[in-house]
Each structure stands twice: as structure tokens, then as C-alpha cells.
Write an enzyme that holds these catalytic residues in place. Sequence first.
Site, PDB file in Angstrom:
ATOM      1  N   GLU A 175      14.713  21.646  62.538  1.00 48.67           N
ATOM      2  CA  GLU A 175      16.035  20.846  62.510  1.00 48.67           C
ATOM      3  C   GLU A 175      17.052  21.348  61.665  1.00 48.67           C
ATOM      4  O   GLU A 175      18.250  21.337  61.832  1.00 48.67           O
ATOM      5  CB  GLU A 175      15.552  19.465  62.026  1.00 48.67           C
ATOM      6  CG  GLU A 175      14.764  18.736  62.745  1.00 48.67           C
ATOM      7  CD  GLU A 175      12.958  18.955  62.540  1.00 48.67           C
ATOM      8  OE1 GLU A 175      12.167  18.309  63.179  1.00 48.67           O
ATOM      9  OE2 GLU A 175      13.007  19.952  61.929  1.00 48.67           O
ATOM     10  N   HIS A 191      13.076  24.923  58.132  1.00 51.33           N
ATOM     11  CA  HIS A 191      12.539  24.077  59.189  1.00 51.33           C
ATOM     12  C   HIS A 191      13.392  23.989  60.664  1.00 51.33           C
ATOM     13  O   HIS A 191      14.606  24.260  60.522  1.00 51.33           O
ATOM     14  CB  HIS A 191      12.562  22.626  58.776  1.00 51.33           C
ATOM     15  CG  HIS A 191      11.405  22.488  57.615  1.00 51.33           C
ATOM     16  ND1 HIS A 191      10.752  21.314  57.489  1.00 51.33           N
ATOM     17  CD2 HIS A 191      10.601  23.471  56.998  1.00 51.33           C
ATOM     18  CE1 HIS A 191       9.668  21.393  56.556  1.00 51.33           C
ATOM     19  NE2 HIS A 191       9.861  22.658  56.073  1.00 51.33           N
ATOM     20  N   CYS A 229      14.039  17.273  56.491  1.00 49.99           N
ATOM     21  CA  CYS A 229      14.781  17.226  57.766  1.00 49.99           C
ATOM     22  C   CYS A 229      15.491  16.041  57.801  1.00 49.99           C
ATOM     23  O   CYS A 229      16.678  15.726  58.047  1.00 49.99           O
ATOM     24  CB  CYS A 229      14.320  17.656  58.994  1.00 49.99           C
ATOM     25  SG  CYS A 229      13.738  19.331  58.760  1.00 49.99           S
ATOM     26  N   ASN A 245      11.335  26.451  63.811  1.00 56.73           N
ATOM     27  CA  ASN A 245      10.907  26.746  62.505  1.00 56.73           C
ATOM     28  C   ASN A 245      10.814  28.216  62.116  1.00 56.73           C
ATOM     29  O   ASN A 245      10.129  28.877  62.788  1.00 56.73           O
ATOM     30  CB  ASN A 245       9.568  26.126  61.981  1.00 56.73           C
ATOM     31  CG  ASN A 245       8.997  25.823  60.834  1.00 56.73           C
ATOM     32  OD1 ASN A 245       8.905  27.091  60.469  1.00 56.73           O
ATOM     33  ND2 ASN A 245       8.864  24.987  60.406  1.00 56.73           N
ATOM     34  N   CYS A 289      10.332  15.762  58.834  1.00 57.92           N
ATOM     35  CA  CYS A 289       9.780  15.416  57.655  1.00 57.92           C
ATOM     36  C   CYS A 289      10.781  14.829  56.937  1.00 57.92           C
ATOM     37  O   CYS A 289      12.081  14.743  57.476  1.00 57.92           O
ATOM     38  CB  CYS A 289       9.248  16.778  57.374  1.00 57.92           C
ATOM     39  SG  CYS A 289      10.318  17.984  56.598  1.00 57.92           S
TER      40      CYS A 289
END
Length: 150
Positions: free
Chosen positions: A59, A57, A87, A46, A84
Site C-alpha cells: 500500500e 509495504h 498502511c 510489497n 496493517c
Amino acid sequence: MASLLDRADEFISEALAEARMSLAEGGIPVGSVLVRDGVIIGRGHNRRVQSGDPTAHAEIECLRNAGRQSSYKGTILYSTLMPCHLCAGAIVQFGIEYVVAGEATNFTGAQHFMKDHWVQFDTIDDEACERILRDFIAAHPNVWKEDIGA
């Protein structure tokens, strides 16, 4: 499915190393790695705080660092935290079929969304993943709330 989890601890440890890098940089401690045939092809952490980019983020950074792929079929995304919706959307968009999350206690993520889009996932309930984020949330609740859009 068990064979997909055979090396989960190894790859979650790599994702956790990414999360620790983010924390050391003053960011939110979430990390991710993308694996194909047992080899890490992308990694990220992140970087929202560090870069001022709300989409940075773990990912998403991992996918950026993996670069263009002709296909994501057969890849597994390992993340310290259940992804989330942002992602999970990227996971669905690129056809990543399997996700392994270190934890989903601090944030349950987009499990229903992924399930509805045929993404398989497991949570391994890794204590180190849970603790690093729990401690961060306790110390920086407003930064965390900003990250998850609360």
C-alpha cells in the site's frame, strides 16, 4: 455501497498481478492499486525483501507510485490483503475513505483502527489472494513474521 464493489474483482485482479510480481522478485506476495473514477492512478507491491526497506509495504509503494495528489477524496484502495497498522495509518493520514481487501484470513490487519477513523472497508474473500499468501507463509514463516512485526 454495492456500486463501490461493482468492479472489485477487476481491481483485485490488478492488485493480485502486483502480488505475483513481488513473489517473482523474491518478495512477499501482497499487491495494491489506488483507483479514482474507475482508473488506476497508482499500483505497488510489497518490496520489503527486495529493497531492504521495512516500510515498503504494498500500500505504501502504491501511494508512492501514485505520486502527489491534491486530494485522495473519492479514491479507493484495493489490496490483496487487509492493510496493517502502518498502511492503515497512511490511509487515514491521506483521507482515503474506502478500502477493498482481497482477504483477511491470513492476517486480519488494522480493521478496528480503520473503523475508528471512519475508513469504510470490505473484504471480498478472494481465494487466489488467500492462497498466494498462505503458500508463502508456509514456505517462509520467518520472513512473514518479520513483515508483520511478530
